[in-house]
Design an enzyme around this catalytic site. Structure first.
Site, short mmCIF file in Angstrom:
data_model
loop_
_atom_site.label_atom_id
_atom_site.label_comp_id
_atom_site.label_asym_id
_atom_site.label_seq_id
_atom_site.Cartn_x
_atom_site.Cartn_y
_atom_site.Cartn_z
N LYS A 74 16.98 28.85 -9.96
CA LYS A 74 17.44 29.44 -9.85
C LYS A 74 17.43 29.63 -8.05
O LYS A 74 19.10 29.08 -7.88
CB LYS A 74 16.99 30.66 -10.10
N THR A 75 16.86 30.28 -7.28
CA THR A 75 17.64 30.36 -5.82
C THR A 75 18.64 28.93 -5.41
O THR A 75 18.82 29.03 -4.08
CB THR A 75 16.32 30.34 -4.71
N ASP B 229 20.93 37.78 -7.39
CA ASP B 229 20.43 37.19 -7.21
C ASP B 229 19.30 38.70 -8.10
O ASP B 229 19.60 39.45 -8.53
CB ASP B 229 19.34 36.87 -5.98
N GLU B 230 18.34 38.21 -9.41
CA GLU B 230 17.51 39.08 -9.90
C GLU B 230 18.51 40.34 -11.08
O GLU B 230 18.06 41.00 -10.84
CB GLU B 230 16.79 39.73 -9.65
N GLN C 46 12.64 38.44 -17.78
CA GLN C 46 11.59 38.29 -16.71
C GLN C 46 11.73 39.78 -15.87
O GLN C 46 11.57 39.88 -14.99
CB GLN C 46 11.58 37.38 -15.46
N ARG D 159 4.07 30.82 -14.50
CA ARG D 159 3.61 30.44 -12.98
C ARG D 159 3.03 29.76 -13.34
O ARG D 159 2.71 29.02 -12.00
CB ARG D 159 2.86 31.91 -12.35
#
Length: 716
Positions: free
Chosen positions: A33-34, A217-218, A248, A595
């Site tokens: 994503k980043t 973002d997010e 998420q 994770r």
DNA sequence: AATCCGTCTATTTTT
DNA sequence: TAGACGGATT
């Protein structure tokens, strides 16, 4: 075209090189994503679609913003300073500083953090003589923030009951006080700049024309006001590029509204929805477990992670007799991983609530394993730092009554509650700030108050032309803060932190100078409020990582232990009552699972000490939602607690259970099956033999008292 | 002004 | 169980 786009998968490439249209990127966990976000920015600039000044990128945390800037700098030879990349609050602060007049704020307005806000609310409640029993300051503060997050001013509040009716009054008085003192809380930063843009058309059009590309973002974590803020900036000719993952979304309790994703799609008729589903982090079994679990949620936008890697290892499940055994087992397992060559820093223990960490820490500590607990006190949140900052705030803005009250008698200088009351009366009578009211207080009280003002004034004169770090140094000296803590028994750490504040100021000035800014007092104070500082030291150590599932979001580890998978704990009992609460808990479990890179452990305990009471929980429903084929039980799957204890003897943490036999076959803590209610665990019992009644926790079905003579109970 | 004591509460947290 | 907080005491 260039190396920028190398090694992107087709979906990532499509997202990065999208034409100028609104877009929603559903980016699964570990899907890069980043990378997509930063590469998109670099691509837009490199291809001439946007200039560095022509785009706006918003994140939630300073860490994420910093990360983004660093990565952009690594891709392009441009000056990243001055780019509008930051947190919602940081960008709003910037906007309001630039247009403070239009926003009706003093140029040097100060920012209140949540602590300061609570103190301010307390003052309002006191002034209004509110019953603190019926209107607890915390709740009122929460009420005000929540209203602001919804974009509501006092007049917009629907008074449905006594609390909301009075709440609106408190809100109005609180806003008035803040305005008078020239301070702004976190939510106000957003609301104020939203209102500024909404009301001021030329300004709005200016920024719409400037920011050709807005990237978020997010996005699943945005609240209603943040979305409305974005809508003010996203006009006719520019585009909104939102990246998020509805699976998420775990911050509903603080106002996050996943619905923004669907709203965005509708409001902007988004044609481009790109799913990033290839995961580069976890092995197959782990992803399969995550997918299977999250599939139990309804209301999803829909997404399935896959990996090019193999299945990897099965997920290991451990049933412990108690939380103490769980911790002891975990220690052994971690040690054995370490013996196989895994560094402790690559292992993480995750838990649902902070209260669980104690037992785990104890076990790690007594076995000499270094660990690091995430979260906790930040640098700028420490009392001694807040005191020092209050001196600086008063220096920058004498109207700041909050700062005044915090330090007027700290260190103590003989100004008691009575003197302060007199002063407050005088300020009220003269409708001025406390600082200004000092001369009008007569007598001894007036004299000591005047002495305090002289400290501030002489500090102001002496430091007028000094660089920031020296101002801080002078303050520490003049205020006698350092002297005060030096004379205190356990003050050594605090003295050290105060010294650290000088360094922080120096570092800040250096950074600002690199960006061509002055680095003055007001910006430093804003910096302190908006970035509460690094969490704590010990970053470089090879230590096992411990944190809540919430704070694990965005991180990854080779081995992950998710502990306390029990009904009532995870999913948490309080959340099951809430609307959508269970689904959020499941998303939380999804975040936790994703994770892990190569090894995942899920553990639960039959007995757990919580709030001084022993609790008996049944295994979490989330364990049932993961296919059996992916799991490997390290303990007998349906074993009773007795066979458990004999099967595995812990080297530490003696068991806490010892119950006398009541003359029937059942014991407290034992797992049983009921024809109608399913699996449960015996919590308590009364009576003997066939007369006995048992209290059983059936988890989802609730807690029941059953008479042994009638209930059909089978030991599990 | 500092210390003591009883009471209350206990998901998750960034800015 | 433990920690935080507020009020009362010394």
């Amino acid at each position: 075209m260039s190396s920028l786009l190398d090694n992107l998968n087709p979906e990532q490439l499509a997202a990065v090189t999208l034409p100028n249209q609104h877009a929603l990127i559903l980016a699964g966990a570990g899907s890069g994503k980043t990378r997509v976000l930063t590469t998109r920015i670099a691509w837009l600039i490199q291809t001439g679609n946007a200039s560095p000044n022509g785009l706006l990128a918003v994140t939630f945390t300073n860490k994420a913003a910093k990360e983004m800037l660093t990565r952009i700098a690594a891709m392009l030879p441009i000056n990243i300073r001055g780019m509008w990349v930051g947190t919602f609050h940081g960008l709003c602060n910037r906007l309001l500083r630039a247009h403070h007049r239009d926003a009706n704020l003093p140029q040097l307005f100060q920012i209140l953090d949540s602590q300061d806000q609570l103190a301010a609310v307390k003052r309002v409640l006191k002034a209004m003589r509110a019953d603190e029993e019926r209107f607890p300051p915390r709740q009122v503060a929460y009420f005000i923030s929540a209203a602001k997050d919804e974009g509501k001013r006092p007049r917009d509040i629907e008074a449905i009951d006594e609390f909301t009716r009075r709440g609106a009054d408190f809100y109005a008085a609180y806003d008035e006080q803040c305005q008078k003192e020239g301070v702004v809380d976190f939510a106000e930063l957003l609301l104020r700049s939203y209102e500024l843009l909404a009301r001021n058309e030329p300004l709005r059009e200016h920024y719409q024309a400037r920011f050709k590309h807005i990237l978020v973002d997010e996005f699943q974590d945005t609240n209603r006001l943040q979305y409305r803020w974005l809508r003010q900036l996203a006009g006719r000719d520019n585009t909104l590029f939102a990246v998020g993952d509805d699976d998420q979304s775990i911050y509903r309790f603080r106002g996050a509204n996943v619905g923004n994703m669907a709203d965005f799609e509708r409001d902007y008729r988004v044609q481009n929805i790109i799913r990033l589903e290839q995961n580069y982090r976890s092995q197959g079994n782990i992803l399969a477990a995550a997918n299977a679990l999250i599939a139990h949620n309804s209301r999803r936008l829909g997404k399935n992670l896959w990996t090019a890697e193999g299945e990897g290892e099965p997920i290991r499940i451990f049933q412990a007799a108690s939380d103490g055994y769980e911790a002891a087992w975990l220690v052994e397992e971690a040690q054995s991983l370490a013996r196989e060559g895994m560094a402790y820093r690559d292992m993480a223990i995750l838990y649902r609530s902070n209260a669980q960490s104690r037992v785990l820490e104890h076990a790690l500590f007594s076995n000499g394993i270094a660990y690091r607990v995430y979260g906790g006190q930040r640098f700028f949140d420490r009392v001694e730092i807040k005191h020092a900052l209050a001196y600086l705030r008063l220096l920058a803005n004498p109207e700041d009554d909050g700062a005044f009250l915090r330090i007027v008698n700290f260190p103590t200088r003989g100004i008691g509650a009575r003197s302060v009351e007199q002063l407050q009366d005088a300020a009220l009578a003269g409708s001025c700030s406390l600082y200004q009211a000092v001369p009008s207080v007569p007598g001894k009280a007036g004299a000591s108050l005047a002495a305090f003002v002289r400290i501030i004034e002489s500090l102001r004169e002496e430091t007028n032309s000094l660089p920031l770090p020296e101002v801080v140094g002078a303050l520490l000296e003049k205020s006698a803060l350092v002297a005060h803590y030096q004379s205190e028994r356990d003050g050594a750490d605090r003295v050290e932190n105060l010294g650290e504040l000088v360094n922080a100021a120096a570092a800040f000035v250096q950074e600002e100078a690199a960006g061509g800014n002055g680095g003055d007092l007001a910006t430093f104070l804003a910096h302190a409020a908006l970035e509460s500082g690094e969490n704590q030291a010990g970053e470089g150590m090879d230590a096992l990582q411990m944190m809540t599932v919430h704070s694990a979001k965005g991180l990854e580890f080779h081995a992950v232990f998710i502990t306390g998978l029990e009904e009532g704990l995870f999913p948490h009992e309080q959340s099951v009552m809430e609307d959508d609460g269970l689904e959020e808990e499941r998303r939380l479990a999804y975040v936790a699972i994703t994770r892990a890179r190569t090894r995942l452990y899920l553990s639960f305990a039959q007995t757990r000490l919580l709030h001084g009471q022993t609790r008996y929980n049944i295994p979490s429903r989330f364990l049932d939602e993961i296919p059996d084929g992916l799991m490997k039980w390290l303990t007998p799957r349906l074993g009773s607690s007795l066979s458990q204890e004999t099967a595995w003897q812990a080297p530490v943490a003696a068991p806490r259970v010892s119950q006398k036999d009541p003359g029937h076959g059942f014991r407290i803590g034992q797992n049983v099956v009921h024809a109608k209610f399913g699996q449960g665990v015996i919590v308590s019992a009364e009576g003997f033999g066939s007369e006995a009644r048992l209290q059983i926790n059936f988890g989802r079905q609730g807690m029941k008292w059953l008479a042994l003579a009638y209930a059909k109970l089978e030991p599990l």
